[in-house]
Design an enzyme around this catalytic site. Structure first.
Site, PDB file in Angstrom:
ATOM      1  N   TYR A  71     -62.431 -36.617 -61.360  1.00 47.24           N
ATOM      2  CA  TYR A  71     -61.019 -36.256 -61.216  1.00 47.24           C
ATOM      3  C   TYR A  71     -60.835 -35.241 -60.089  1.00 47.24           C
ATOM      4  O   TYR A  71     -59.914 -35.337 -59.289  1.00 47.24           O
ATOM      5  CB  TYR A  71     -60.490 -35.673 -62.537  1.00 47.24           C
ATOM      6  N   PHE A 123     -39.714 -46.336 -39.143  1.00 45.88           N
ATOM      7  CA  PHE A 123     -39.893 -47.482 -40.045  1.00 45.88           C
ATOM      8  C   PHE A 123     -38.913 -47.355 -41.214  1.00 45.88           C
ATOM      9  O   PHE A 123     -38.428 -46.261 -41.515  1.00 45.88           O
ATOM     10  CB  PHE A 123     -41.346 -47.524 -40.549  1.00 45.88           C
ATOM     11  N   ASP A 124     -38.630 -48.473 -41.897  1.00 42.29           N
ATOM     12  CA  ASP A 124     -37.545 -48.447 -42.899  1.00 42.29           C
ATOM     13  C   ASP A 124     -37.804 -47.516 -44.083  1.00 42.29           C
ATOM     14  O   ASP A 124     -36.885 -46.848 -44.563  1.00 42.29           O
ATOM     15  CB  ASP A 124     -37.158 -49.856 -43.368  1.00 42.29           C
ATOM     16  N   ASP A 213     -46.428 -40.768 -37.518  1.00 42.05           N
ATOM     17  CA  ASP A 213     -46.571 -41.825 -38.514  1.00 42.05           C
ATOM     18  C   ASP A 213     -47.711 -42.680 -37.965  1.00 42.05           C
ATOM     19  O   ASP A 213     -47.542 -43.455 -37.024  1.00 42.05           O
ATOM     20  CB  ASP A 213     -45.272 -42.614 -38.633  1.00 42.05           C
ATOM     21  N   ALA A 215     -49.740 -45.090 -39.111  1.00 43.13           N
ATOM     22  CA  ALA A 215     -50.167 -46.345 -39.746  1.00 43.13           C
ATOM     23  C   ALA A 215     -51.037 -47.211 -38.825  1.00 43.13           C
ATOM     24  O   ALA A 215     -52.039 -47.772 -39.253  1.00 43.13           O
ATOM     25  CB  ALA A 215     -48.941 -47.126 -40.218  1.00 43.13           C
ATOM     26  N   LYS A 256     -52.931 -50.282 -43.209  1.00 42.74           N
ATOM     27  CA  LYS A 256     -52.942 -50.895 -41.880  1.00 42.74           C
ATOM     28  C   LYS A 256     -54.280 -50.559 -41.217  1.00 42.74           C
ATOM     29  O   LYS A 256     -55.279 -51.205 -41.480  1.00 42.74           O
ATOM     30  CB  LYS A 256     -51.757 -50.391 -41.048  1.00 42.74           C
ATOM     31  N   HIS A 448     -33.447 -55.173 -48.288  1.00 31.62           N
ATOM     32  CA  HIS A 448     -34.088 -56.442 -47.922  1.00 31.62           C
ATOM     33  C   HIS A 448     -35.183 -56.870 -48.891  1.00 31.62           C
ATOM     34  O   HIS A 448     -35.494 -58.047 -48.995  1.00 31.62           O
ATOM     35  CB  HIS A 448     -34.605 -56.403 -46.485  1.00 31.62           C
TER      36      HIS A 448
HETATM   37  N1  F0G Z   1     -44.850 -46.416 -41.501  1.00 34.88           N
HETATM   38  C1  F0G Z   1     -44.961 -47.575 -40.838  1.00 34.88           C
HETATM   39  C2  F0G Z   1     -44.940 -47.592 -39.353  1.00 34.88           C
HETATM   40  C3  F0G Z   1     -45.110 -48.760 -41.559  1.00 34.88           C
HETATM   41  O1  F0G Z   1     -45.209 -49.908 -40.906  1.00 34.88           O
HETATM   42  C4  F0G Z   1     -45.148 -48.696 -42.976  1.00 34.88           C
HETATM   43  C5  F0G Z   1     -45.305 -49.901 -43.772  1.00 34.88           C
HETATM   44  C6  F0G Z   1     -45.041 -47.460 -43.611  1.00 34.88           C
HETATM   45  C7  F0G Z   1     -44.898 -46.327 -42.842  1.00 34.88           C
HETATM   46  C8  F0G Z   1     -45.073 -47.320 -45.116  1.00 34.88           C
HETATM   47  O2  F0G Z   1     -46.354 -47.518 -45.577  1.00 34.88           O
HETATM   48  O3  F0G Z   1     -46.252 -49.602 -46.978  1.00 34.88           O
HETATM   49  O4  F0G Z   1     -48.152 -47.995 -47.163  1.00 34.88           O
HETATM   50  O5  F0G Z   1     -45.932 -47.394 -48.032  1.00 34.88           O
HETATM   51  N2  F0G Z   1     -45.182 -51.030 -43.283  1.00 34.88           N
HETATM   52  C9  F0G Z   1     -45.401 -52.294 -43.959  1.00 34.88           C
HETATM   53  C10 F0G Z   1     -45.045 -53.396 -43.042  1.00 34.88           C
HETATM   54  C11 F0G Z   1     -44.808 -52.427 -45.314  1.00 34.88           C
HETATM   55  O6  F0G Z   1     -44.994 -54.557 -43.498  1.00 34.88           O
HETATM   56  O7  F0G Z   1     -44.842 -53.164 -41.849  1.00 34.88           O
HETATM   57  P1  F0G Z   1     -46.694 -48.162 -47.027  1.00 34.88           P
END
Ligand code: F0G
Length: 457
Positions: A71, A123-124, A213, A215, A256, A448
């Site tokens: 843990y 990102f969304d 960010d 990713a 990613k 979406h």
């Molecule tokens: N930032 C970026 C640039 C992303 O593309 C994503 C996720 C996230 C943050 C959020 O990360 O999914 O681990 O919570 N992108 C996915 C996509 C969902 O299909 O592009 P997460």
């Protein structure tokens, strides 16, 4: 010069199921024309996302077996911590269960109502977490990013003039600057090192934090190496380190460029911010040394991060994406150029010029690609852009795109050939498609994912 080649061979396979057009028409209707509602065995090639859908290496699977599930103080945490510190230079690490969880935790510590978070096309989920806190994400991406016909090597770049203007006018309201590398929303497009340096300089003038960010940070580093002067001879890991040295911290979706199926983290320089975020991490994610991940997943992530920052891996990864892009172009499909790092983006307004914007041309194309060949793509257009949180009016972004995101190390180039041929068939009838879809149900935020639609006959 010899062509690129995958630096791995396949040890395990997973079957895919073919279906008929008739089957798919029935399934997509049952799914209310929302691709997230389809079952995976109703899909032949899944381009929905490159997130958590990649194939782990034998070394990552081996690491899973040796994961430490303690843990607190897990050995697997230490492995991940050391890897992240070596790659990024950041001193503090908070694991989270995925990227948006990292956003939730960090923004809980940093973002206040009424603040601004400028950056390059957030990102969304990132935007969602900012707007949820009644703050505003301000898009300062360069204009070239919104012209799919124009070549620019770094369409993820920030327009420094725009950012400076915002800081001049409202620096007191700016919480921090957020750069997404590569920029998913702008088409998987990279930011140049030079642009990151300019943002850093500006941020220092105004005393602001810069957060990445991260990713797809490794894919961004590959583009810097291959496109930006002065970086060709540098190893990917050195470029990665230099990139992160320009930031105060990062949120990471490890699904990613961590090449794992689930996971994320926050990495930081500041002890103070780490301590503030730690409280939220414990509340929302888990104790500081696991944060919503199993010990074995921390271990597999440490290996994945090392693998994703190898040049040979990145070359084969990004060349496969470009292979799909070239094939699509050979069928006359209008695609965003230069090709992105993780996906090919089709310009739906050019593909389906006769579908009105209020009938969602990108979503219409997504449905056609599925019906024609079982491809599952995702809309990055007006549906994803959602309504304005205050006026509730539909937002129409500059680009109406269909994203074909390619999972890492998962499909072969034969799959890419098939997918391009499917898009080519739809292209042949594209001028005859004059109507799209209307919304029959939508959620108040991030609609979406759960939207329901029906065709406009
Ligand atoms: N930032 C970026 C640039 C992303 O593309 C994503 C996720 C996230 C943050 C959020 O990360 O999914 O681990 O919570 N992108 C996915 C996509 C969902 O299909 O592009 P997460």
């Amino acid at each position: 010069m010899l062509p690129y080649c995958e630096p791995y061979k396949i040890k395990m396979i997973e079957p895919l199921y073919r279906s008929s057009r008739e089957d798919r028409e029935k399934w997509i209707c049952e799914a209310h024309y929302n691709m997230f509602n389809l079952k995976s065995d109703q899909v032949f090639i899944d381009f929905l996302t490159d997130s958590g859908t990649g194939a782990m290496s034998d070394r990552q699977w081996a690491a899973l077996m040796s994961g430490d599930e303690s843990y607190a103080g897990s050995r697997s945490f230490t492995e991940l911590y050391e890897t992240v510190r070596e790659l990024t230079g950041f001193e503090y690490l908070l694991p989270t269960h995925q990227g948006r969880a990292a956003e939730n935790v960090l923004f809980s510590a940093l973002v206040k109502e009424g603040q601004l978070v400028p950056g390059n096309a957030h990102f969304d989920t990132t935007k969602g977490h900012i707007e949820f806190r009644k703050a505003t994400a301000v898009d300062c991406t360069i204009d070239e990013a919104y012209d799919t016909t124009q070549y620019h090597p770094f369409k993820g770049n920030v327009n420094i003039g725009k950012l400076e203007e915002l800081l001049k006018k409202s620096a007191d309201k700016v919480s921090f600057i957020l750069l997404t590398a590569t920029c998913n929303t702008a088409g998987g497009q990279p930011i140049s090192m030079d642009n990151m340096k300019q943002v850093r300089k500006l941020a220092d003038q105004y005393g602001k934090l810069v957060i990445m960010d991260a990713a797809r940070f490794a894919e961004n580093a590959y583009f810097i190496k291959t496109r930006e002067e002065g970086f060709n001879d540098k190893p990917i890991k050195a470029i990665v380190r230099e990139m992160f040295s320009l930031f105060d911290g990062a949120t990471m979706s490890a699904k990613k460029d961590g090449i794992v199926n689930i996971g994320g983290f926050i990495a930081l320089n500041s002890k103070e911010i780490y301590q503030a975020a730690s409280v939220f991490n414990i509340m929302f994610e888990g104790y500081l040394t696991y944060g919503g991940m199993a010990g074995r997943d921390l271990a597999a992530l440490a290996v994945g991060l090392r693998e994703s920052t190898e040049f040979d891996y990145l070359e084969s990864r990004i060349s496969q994406v470009a292979y799909l892009g070239e094939k699509l172009k050979s069928f006359g499909v209008p695609v965003q150029e230069p090709f992105g790092g993780h996906a090919i983006f089709i310009d739906a307004l050019r593909f389906l010029p006769n579908v009105p914007r209020e009938e969602f041309p990108a979503q219409t194309l997504v449905a056609e690609l599925y019906k024609a060949g079982g491809l599952r793509a995702v809309e990055i257009g007006a549906l994803m852009a959602d309504r304005d949180p205050i006026t509730r009016v539909n937002r129409y972004p500059a680009l109406e795109l269909v994203r074909l995101a390619i999972p890492r190390r998962t499909y072969t180039n034969n799959h890419m050939e098939y997918a391009a041929a499917v898009a080519g068939e739809v292209m042949e009838i594209s001028k005859k498609i004059c109507h799209g879809y209307r919304i029959t149900h939508e959620a108040p935020i991030m609609r979406h994912f759960t939207i329901e639609m029906e065709p406009i006959a």
